[in-house]
Scaffold this motif. Structure first.
Motif, PDB file in Angstrom:
ATOM      1  N   ILE A  48       0.339  -7.530 -11.385  1.00  0.00           N
ATOM      2  CA  ILE A  48      -0.641  -6.835 -10.554  1.00  0.00           C
ATOM      3  C   ILE A  48      -1.953  -7.592 -10.663  1.00  0.00           C
ATOM      4  N   SER A  82       0.835  -1.204   0.000  1.00  0.00           N
ATOM      5  CA  SER A  82       0.000   0.000   0.000  1.00  0.00           C
ATOM      6  C   SER A  82       0.866   1.249   0.000  1.00  0.00           C
ATOM      7  N   VAL A 123      -2.391  -2.658  -3.579  1.00  0.00           N
ATOM      8  CA  VAL A 123      -2.209  -3.617  -4.678  1.00  0.00           C
ATOM      9  C   VAL A 123      -2.006  -5.022  -4.114  1.00  0.00           C
ATOM     10  N   PHE A 161      -0.436   3.926  -7.094  1.00  0.00           N
ATOM     11  CA  PHE A 161      -0.345   2.483  -7.308  1.00  0.00           C
ATOM     12  C   PHE A 161       1.100   2.097  -7.617  1.00  0.00           C
ATOM     13  N   TYR A 201      -3.635   3.750  -1.698  1.00  0.00           N
ATOM     14  CA  TYR A 201      -3.635   2.886  -2.873  1.00  0.00           C
ATOM     15  C   TYR A 201      -3.154   1.505  -2.420  1.00  0.00           C
ATOM     16  N   ASP A 209      -4.643  -7.276  -8.388  1.00  0.00           N
ATOM     17  CA  ASP A 209      -5.804  -6.495  -7.979  1.00  0.00           C
ATOM     18  C   ASP A 209      -5.348  -5.125  -7.490  1.00  0.00           C
ATOM     19  N   MET A 210      -6.211  -4.121  -7.666  1.00  0.00           N
ATOM     20  CA  MET A 210      -5.923  -2.766  -7.214  1.00  0.00           C
ATOM     21  C   MET A 210      -7.166  -2.209  -6.519  1.00  0.00           C
ATOM     22  N   VAL A 247       3.461  -0.689  -5.652  1.00  0.00           N
ATOM     23  CA  VAL A 247       4.164  -1.817  -6.282  1.00  0.00           C
ATOM     24  C   VAL A 247       5.655  -1.734  -5.976  1.00  0.00           C
ATOM     25  N   THR A 281      -0.244  -8.388  -5.511  1.00  0.00           N
ATOM     26  CA  THR A 281       0.675  -8.733  -6.587  1.00  0.00           C
ATOM     27  C   THR A 281       1.077 -10.198  -6.528  1.00  0.00           C
TER      28      THR A 281
END
Length: 67
Positions: free
Chosen positions: A40, A12, A57, A17, A55, A42-43, A21, A59
């Motif tokens: 990736i 996060s 993610v 985003f 934000y 899901d976001m 990552v 992964t």
């Protein structure tokens, strides 16, 4: 022949985003060597008072298994 392993990690950021990552990669690289790619899965964002505050993610990090 190479063997790859995939692990699922979440990250996060309050910035973007892309930053979320990058944080996943930074943390994973402390214990996981030979990272090849990050998918990736899901976001999501957290919203507070009509503004994005976080934000998130999910992964899948792929890395090579070293001999």
């Amino acid at each position: 022949m190479s063997v790859l392993k995939v692990i699922e990690l979440m990250g996060s950021s309050s910035i973007s985003f892309e930053d979320a990552v990058q944080k996943v990669v930074n943390e994973a690289s402390k214990t996981v060597k030979n990272i090849k790619s990050v998918y990736i899965k899901d976001m999501h964002v957290t919203v507070n008072s009509n503004k994005i505050t976080e934000y998130r993610v999910t992964t899948k990090v792929t890395f090579g298994i070293l001999d």
